[in-house]
Design a protein around this motif. Structure first.
Motif, PDB file in Angstrom:
ATOM      1  N   SER A 188      -5.760 -12.089  38.316  1.00 19.61           N
ATOM      2  CA  SER A 188      -4.414 -11.919  37.403  1.00 19.61           C
ATOM      3  C   SER A 188      -4.675 -11.293  36.120  1.00 19.61           C
ATOM      4  O   SER A 188      -3.819 -11.477  35.368  1.00 19.61           O
ATOM      5  CB  SER A 188      -3.501 -13.213  37.465  1.00 19.61           C
ATOM      6  N   VAL A 189      -6.019 -11.481  35.857  1.00 23.52           N
ATOM      7  CA  VAL A 189      -6.303 -11.010  34.493  1.00 23.52           C
ATOM      8  C   VAL A 189      -7.768 -10.666  34.176  1.00 23.52           C
ATOM      9  O   VAL A 189      -8.527 -10.923  35.226  1.00 23.52           O
ATOM     10  CB  VAL A 189      -6.520 -12.304  33.419  1.00 23.52           C
ATOM     11  N   PHE A 190      -8.138  -9.554  33.632  1.00 26.34           N
ATOM     12  CA  PHE A 190      -9.380  -9.110  33.235  1.00 26.34           C
ATOM     13  C   PHE A 190      -9.950  -9.435  32.166  1.00 26.34           C
ATOM     14  O   PHE A 190      -9.375  -9.734  30.967  1.00 26.34           O
ATOM     15  CB  PHE A 190      -9.384  -7.522  33.436  1.00 26.34           C
ATOM     16  N   MET A 191     -11.390  -9.700  31.888  1.00 27.43           N
ATOM     17  CA  MET A 191     -11.870 -10.247  30.645  1.00 27.43           C
ATOM     18  C   MET A 191     -11.808  -9.001  29.746  1.00 27.43           C
ATOM     19  O   MET A 191     -12.027  -9.407  28.373  1.00 27.43           O
ATOM     20  CB  MET A 191     -13.318 -10.621  30.884  1.00 27.43           C
ATOM     21  N   GLY A 192     -12.236  -7.716  29.980  1.00 26.08           N
ATOM     22  CA  GLY A 192     -12.019  -6.765  29.124  1.00 26.08           C
ATOM     23  C   GLY A 192     -13.548  -6.590  28.249  1.00 26.08           C
ATOM     24  O   GLY A 192     -14.118  -7.222  28.727  1.00 26.08           O
ATOM     25  N   ASP A 193     -13.675  -5.486  27.826  1.00 27.25           N
ATOM     26  CA  ASP A 193     -14.787  -5.272  26.877  1.00 27.25           C
ATOM     27  C   ASP A 193     -15.128  -6.528  25.972  1.00 27.25           C
ATOM     28  O   ASP A 193     -16.415  -6.942  25.765  1.00 27.25           O
ATOM     29  CB  ASP A 193     -14.645  -4.275  26.096  1.00 27.25           C
ATOM     30  N   CYS A 194     -14.096  -7.119  25.377  1.00 25.09           N
ATOM     31  CA  CYS A 194     -14.382  -8.296  24.510  1.00 25.09           C
ATOM     32  C   CYS A 194     -15.035  -9.432  25.174  1.00 25.09           C
ATOM     33  O   CYS A 194     -15.668 -10.293  24.453  1.00 25.09           O
ATOM     34  CB  CYS A 194     -13.172  -8.591  23.739  1.00 25.09           C
ATOM     35  N   GLY A 195     -14.744  -9.460  26.342  1.00 25.26           N
ATOM     36  CA  GLY A 195     -15.675 -10.635  27.311  1.00 25.26           C
ATOM     37  C   GLY A 195     -16.880 -10.034  27.637  1.00 25.26           C
ATOM     38  O   GLY A 195     -17.910 -10.855  27.502  1.00 25.26           O
ATOM     39  N   SER A 196     -17.006  -9.067  28.336  1.00 21.81           N
ATOM     40  CA  SER A 196     -18.331  -8.720  29.080  1.00 21.81           C
ATOM     41  C   SER A 196     -19.234  -8.325  28.230  1.00 21.81           C
ATOM     42  O   SER A 196     -20.256  -8.589  28.479  1.00 21.81           O
ATOM     43  CB  SER A 196     -17.952  -7.465  29.923  1.00 21.81           C
ATOM     44  N   LEU A 197     -18.976  -7.751  26.757  1.00 27.06           N
ATOM     45  CA  LEU A 197     -20.186  -7.371  26.074  1.00 27.06           C
ATOM     46  C   LEU A 197     -20.602  -8.635  25.260  1.00 27.06           C
ATOM     47  O   LEU A 197     -21.921  -8.826  25.421  1.00 27.06           O
ATOM     48  CB  LEU A 197     -19.705  -6.601  24.915  1.00 27.06           C
ATOM     49  N   VAL A 198     -19.834  -9.665  24.981  1.00 30.09           N
ATOM     50  CA  VAL A 198     -20.304 -10.966  24.680  1.00 30.09           C
ATOM     51  C   VAL A 198     -21.073 -11.686  25.726  1.00 30.09           C
ATOM     52  O   VAL A 198     -22.308 -12.365  25.359  1.00 30.09           O
ATOM     53  CB  VAL A 198     -19.140 -11.757  24.098  1.00 30.09           C
ATOM     54  N   LEU A 199     -20.676 -11.750  26.649  1.00 34.21           N
ATOM     55  CA  LEU A 199     -21.412 -12.354  27.934  1.00 34.21           C
ATOM     56  C   LEU A 199     -22.835 -11.722  28.131  1.00 34.21           C
ATOM     57  O   LEU A 199     -23.762 -12.167  28.239  1.00 34.21           O
ATOM     58  CB  LEU A 199     -20.686 -12.282  28.898  1.00 34.21           C
ATOM     59  N   GLY A 200     -22.845 -10.446  28.325  1.00 36.61           N
ATOM     60  CA  GLY A 200     -24.210  -9.554  28.345  1.00 36.61           C
ATOM     61  C   GLY A 200     -25.011  -9.722  27.453  1.00 36.61           C
ATOM     62  O   GLY A 200     -26.242  -9.945  27.577  1.00 36.61           O
ATOM     63  N   TYR A 201     -24.582  -9.860  26.136  1.00 37.33           N
ATOM     64  CA  TYR A 201     -25.387 -10.081  24.983  1.00 37.33           C
ATOM     65  C   TYR A 201     -25.960 -11.521  25.145  1.00 37.33           C
ATOM     66  O   TYR A 201     -27.309 -11.651  24.838  1.00 37.33           O
ATOM     67  CB  TYR A 201     -24.676  -9.793  23.755  1.00 37.33           C
ATOM     68  N   LEU A 202     -25.218 -12.596  25.159  1.00 34.31           N
ATOM     69  CA  LEU A 202     -25.734 -13.811  25.007  1.00 34.31           C
ATOM     70  C   LEU A 202     -26.789 -14.095  26.244  1.00 34.31           C
ATOM     71  O   LEU A 202     -27.744 -14.990  26.028  1.00 34.31           O
ATOM     72  CB  LEU A 202     -24.772 -14.763  25.272  1.00 34.31           C
ATOM     73  N   LEU A 203     -26.527 -13.478  27.512  1.00 30.48           N
ATOM     74  CA  LEU A 203     -27.412 -13.636  28.603  1.00 30.48           C
ATOM     75  C   LEU A 203     -28.447 -12.846  28.361  1.00 30.48           C
ATOM     76  O   LEU A 203     -29.914 -13.502  28.567  1.00 30.48           O
ATOM     77  CB  LEU A 203     -26.697 -13.094  29.854  1.00 30.48           C
ATOM     78  N   SER A 204     -28.694 -11.878  27.653  1.00 29.41           N
ATOM     79  CA  SER A 204     -29.916 -11.008  27.101  1.00 29.41           C
ATOM     80  C   SER A 204     -30.583 -12.068  26.288  1.00 29.41           C
ATOM     81  O   SER A 204     -31.848 -12.017  26.541  1.00 29.41           O
ATOM     82  CB  SER A 204     -29.474  -9.732  26.771  1.00 29.41           C
ATOM     83  N   VAL A 205     -30.161 -12.414  25.452  1.00 30.56           N
ATOM     84  CA  VAL A 205     -30.828 -13.297  24.667  1.00 30.56           C
ATOM     85  C   VAL A 205     -31.516 -14.831  24.994  1.00 30.56           C
ATOM     86  O   VAL A 205     -32.489 -15.199  24.911  1.00 30.56           O
ATOM     87  CB  VAL A 205     -29.840 -13.588  23.119  1.00 30.56           C
ATOM     88  N   GLY A 206     -30.564 -15.298  25.964  1.00 27.73           N
ATOM     89  CA  GLY A 206     -31.007 -16.510  26.744  1.00 27.73           C
ATOM     90  C   GLY A 206     -32.126 -15.961  27.559  1.00 27.73           C
ATOM     91  O   GLY A 206     -33.094 -16.866  27.597  1.00 27.73           O
ATOM     92  N   ALA A 207     -32.213 -14.923  28.082  1.00 24.56           N
ATOM     93  CA  ALA A 207     -33.465 -14.546  29.088  1.00 24.56           C
ATOM     94  C   ALA A 207     -34.402 -14.392  27.993  1.00 24.56           C
ATOM     95  O   ALA A 207     -35.675 -14.621  28.374  1.00 24.56           O
ATOM     96  CB  ALA A 207     -33.164 -13.014  29.545  1.00 24.56           C
ATOM     97  N   LEU A 208     -34.549 -13.918  26.732  1.00 26.96           N
ATOM     98  CA  LEU A 208     -35.647 -13.720  25.906  1.00 26.96           C
ATOM     99  C   LEU A 208     -36.096 -15.130  25.717  1.00 26.96           C
ATOM    100  O   LEU A 208     -37.351 -15.457  25.382  1.00 26.96           O
ATOM    101  CB  LEU A 208     -35.270 -13.081  24.841  1.00 26.96           C
ATOM    102  N   GLY A 209     -35.282 -16.118  25.415  1.00 27.67           N
ATOM    103  CA  GLY A 209     -35.677 -17.417  25.191  1.00 27.67           C
ATOM    104  C   GLY A 209     -36.552 -18.003  26.207  1.00 27.67           C
ATOM    105  O   GLY A 209     -37.310 -18.726  26.005  1.00 27.67           O
ATOM    106  N   VAL A 210     -36.014 -17.793  27.516  1.00 27.42           N
ATOM    107  CA  VAL A 210     -36.878 -18.268  28.773  1.00 27.42           C
ATOM    108  C   VAL A 210     -38.266 -17.555  28.762  1.00 27.42           C
ATOM    109  O   VAL A 210     -39.215 -18.066  28.929  1.00 27.42           O
ATOM    110  CB  VAL A 210     -36.045 -17.883  29.979  1.00 27.42           C
ATOM    111  N   GLN A 211     -38.140 -16.008  28.535  1.00 25.95           N
ATOM    112  CA  GLN A 211     -39.401 -15.368  28.562  1.00 25.95           C
ATOM    113  C   GLN A 211     -40.365 -16.013  27.478  1.00 25.95           C
ATOM    114  O   GLN A 211     -41.888 -15.990  27.698  1.00 25.95           O
ATOM    115  CB  GLN A 211     -38.992 -14.014  27.875  1.00 25.95           C
ATOM    116  N   GLY A 212     -39.993 -16.051  26.345  1.00 25.34           N
ATOM    117  CA  GLY A 212     -40.840 -16.880  25.214  1.00 25.34           C
ATOM    118  C   GLY A 212     -41.554 -18.068  25.600  1.00 25.34           C
ATOM    119  O   GLY A 212     -42.604 -18.551  25.035  1.00 25.34           O
ATOM    120  N   GLY A 213     -40.999 -18.920  26.464  1.00 22.37           N
ATOM    121  CA  GLY A 213     -41.428 -20.339  27.059  1.00 22.37           C
ATOM    122  C   GLY A 213     -42.575 -20.201  28.212  1.00 22.37           C
ATOM    123  O   GLY A 213     -42.896 -21.172  28.683  1.00 22.37           O
TER     124      GLY A 213
END
Length: 608
Positions: A188-213
């Motif tokens: 009934s609702v789409f997230m749009g680019d304002c949602g998907s871009l932020v989610l992808g960005y935060l996931l990529s940074v979170g993966a870098l945090g795991v990688q560093g450990g």
């Protein structure tokens, strides 16, 4: 997580109403998958939920530049959803957001040379940000993958002792789950680019945090495994569009999830399949923390062969039936074939590709067999021997496979003789390897149990790669829908021949929904994935229950009297009756159509 979940559950309906009131609705179009208007701007609720969750948990895991980058991407996505943004502006904003990640001290391959880590960081952050945006093509997929990936990263963070990063990932997972309640099919609702871009960005940074450990292997493989589904889809779309000569940035319905649906899966099944794949790869990433480097590399090699086989199948078998790509799919196949013939072995490029895949499988199988034999890491002395002899094992086995002719023929049509040949080749290769090692290293060089396990893993791995195309094609054919719904009379070899003929020729426009058989013992059995639904006397009820439009009878399998009786039963049930006539005829063929009418509109002849 709980705060973000509750916030998403409460904010999403509010945002949805405001979006509809302002006319922010995504309307159906040729390059969109949905067939109804759906409210946009759901990303506002997601970002708001993440912000509330982090306000409670604290933002210590990510320095302030990362949150500045996330805010910039949210503004970019919101502007694009409302008015549209030029491509260069999108790229520039993503570059600046990635620069903020680097400024905050996060980088891909931390500790590596600067000339490599900085470009890899830009590639990773920008790539994952856009990859998650690209998979937001069917209801619930982007939110599901986000919830699963964020959950996996949270578990990895806890295992590595980074509780602050775990809090951020849990907030991300909670927001995605709360939004998913309103985004599952039918959304009934789409997230749009304002949602998907932020989610992808935060996931990529979170993966870098795991990688560093983690260690070097964890640092390389874990982020890729966690984000395997978006990476696979983006790579797949990029390669297939380049081969078709089409712009990579255009919208379309040629993504992996779209192709799965066109091959017979429902939207819910495609969502469940890709979500399951994401969860499986997340589990692999988590288990990699306790794997030794060699075993982790072996598992990665097997998974690489698996995803390559699936990708090639989807590219070669799924595209021709997709809206917007059917006219160029043959051109893509021709370009790909020409490219491989030029750079990968000429006319025998498929054999070369099979040999390279076997190289990975054989090496990985030997390592996996050793770890299975010892229930974990082999003794240090055996590990040293294994690394020393591994190249010889791979070379010897591939030579035996070549001698047995495993790189000849078309394996998608393989059957029982090929299975026997593969098992024999694999067994012979294992024996030759064992004899060679005993001769060179002595009787204690290789335990017989490792030999047996190696043979099993190698045979299963190579057989899986060989027969995957056949299995995938048969599964897709069995689940393909569309065209007239038909019953086949008989479950004997003639009926199965007709079933296969209809599956291999979708242009005939028939979907087999069941079989008929006079033998009541066979009722309820499944032949090639199709159930024997009953006898011809049950035809009216079967046709009503399964919306049957035709009954096709193998002409040579029944007598003239029986054909007449079946035709009468079809007429009583209100469905057409057709005959299947597999015959060998002298050239030239007088009829160019596989369907010929008898002129009375009651019987037709269907010939292969």
């Amino acid at each position: 997580m709980g705060v973000a979940l509750l916030a998403a559950l409460g904010l999403t309906p509010v945002v949805k109403r405001i979006a509809r009131w302002n006319g922010q609705v995504d309307w159906p179009s040729d390059d969109r998958w949905h067939d109804r208007p759906v409210a946009l701007m759901g990303g506002v609720a997601i970002v708001g939920a993440v912000a509330l969750g982090m306000a409670v948990a604290g933002t210590g895991a990510f320095p302030w530049p990362v949150w500045i980058g996330a805010s910039a991407l949210f503004a970019l996505g919101l502007t694009d959803d409302l008015w549209g943004v030029r491509p260069e502006a999108k790229v520039l904003t993503q570059v600046l957001a990635t620069a903020a990640v680097l400024y905050a001290g996060h980088e891909f391959w931390r500790g590596g040379p600067v000339w490599a880590s900085i470009p890899l960081t830009f590639l990773w952050v920008i790539g994952i940000t856009n990859a998650l945006n690209l998979i937001d093509g069917i209801d619930g997929l982007a939110a599901s993958v986000t919830a699963i990936a964020a959950g996996a990263l949270a578990l990895l963070s806890v295992a590595l002792g980074n509780l602050a990063l775990a809090a951020v990932m849990l907030a991300l997972a909670g927001a995605a789950i709360g939004f998913l309640v309103y985004n599952i099919p039918p959304a009934s609702v789409f997230m749009g680019d304002c949602g998907s871009l932020v989610l992808g960005y935060l996931l990529s940074v979170g993966a870098l945090g795991v990688q560093g450990g983690g260690g070097p292997v964890v640092g390389t493989l874990v982020p890729i495994a966690v984000m395997a589904v978006p990476i696979f889809d983006t790579t797949f779309v990029t390669v297939t569009r380049v081969l078709r000569g089409r712009s990579v940035t255009d919208g379309g319905t040629d993504h992996v999830h779209h192709r799965l649906i066109k091959l017979g899966a429902s939207e819910g099944q495609a969502l469940a399949l890709l979500s399951g794949m994401s969860a499986a790869f997340g589990g692999v990433a988590l288990s990699a923390l306790w794997m030794q480097r060699l075993l982790a590399l072996a598992v990665a090699a097997l998974l690489l062969v698996l995803v390559t086989v699936v990708g090639v199948y989807l590219a070669t078998m799924g595209g021709g039936r997709l809206a917007g790509v059917s006219s160029s799919e043959s051109g893509m196949t021709a370009r790909f074939g020409a490219l491989m013939r030029t750079y990968a072995g000429g006319a025998s490029w498929k054999s070369v590709a099979g040999l390279l895949a076997d190289l990975l499988v054989v090496g990985a199988a030997f390592v996996v067999a050793a770890y299975l034999r010892y229930g974990g890491a082999p003794p240090p002395d055996w590990s040293a021997v294994m690394l020393e002899i591994l190249p010889a094992v791979i070379g010897a086995k591939l030579l035996v496979f070549y001698t047995f002719g495993l790189y000849e023929g078309i394996w998608r049509h393989a059957g029982t003789p090929e299975v026997v040949r593969l098992a024999g080749a694999s067994g012979t290769a294992s024996v030759i390897v064992w004899v060679g090692l005993v001769t060179v290293k002595g009787p204690a060089a290789l335990a017989p149990s490792i030999l047996i396990l190696d043979w099993l893993v190698t045979t299963i791995g190579i057989g899986g790669a060989r027969f995957a195309f056949r299995a995938l094609r048969q599964y897709a054919a069995a689940h393909r829908d569309g065209g007239r719904r038909v019953l086949i009379y008989g479950s004997d070899p003639d009926g199965i021949l007709l079933l296969r003929h209809l599956r291999q020729h979708p242009e005939l426009g028939r979907t087999v929904v069941g079989l008929l058989d006079e033998n009541s013992v066979r009722h309820g059995y499944r032949m090639q994935g199709v159930e024997v639904l009953g006898a011809p006397d049950d035809l009216p009820d079967i046709c009503s229950d399964h919306d049957v439009e035709e009954v096709i009878v193998p002409l040579k399998a029944v007598s003239k009297e029986e054909r007449s009786r079946i035709r009468e039963q079809c007429a009583a049930a209100g469905v057409d009756c057709q005959y299947f006539d597999p015959t060998i005829r002298p050239a030239p063929e007088t009829s160019t159509s596989p369907l010929t009418d008898n002129g009375r509109g009651e019987e037709k002849i269907l010939s292969p």
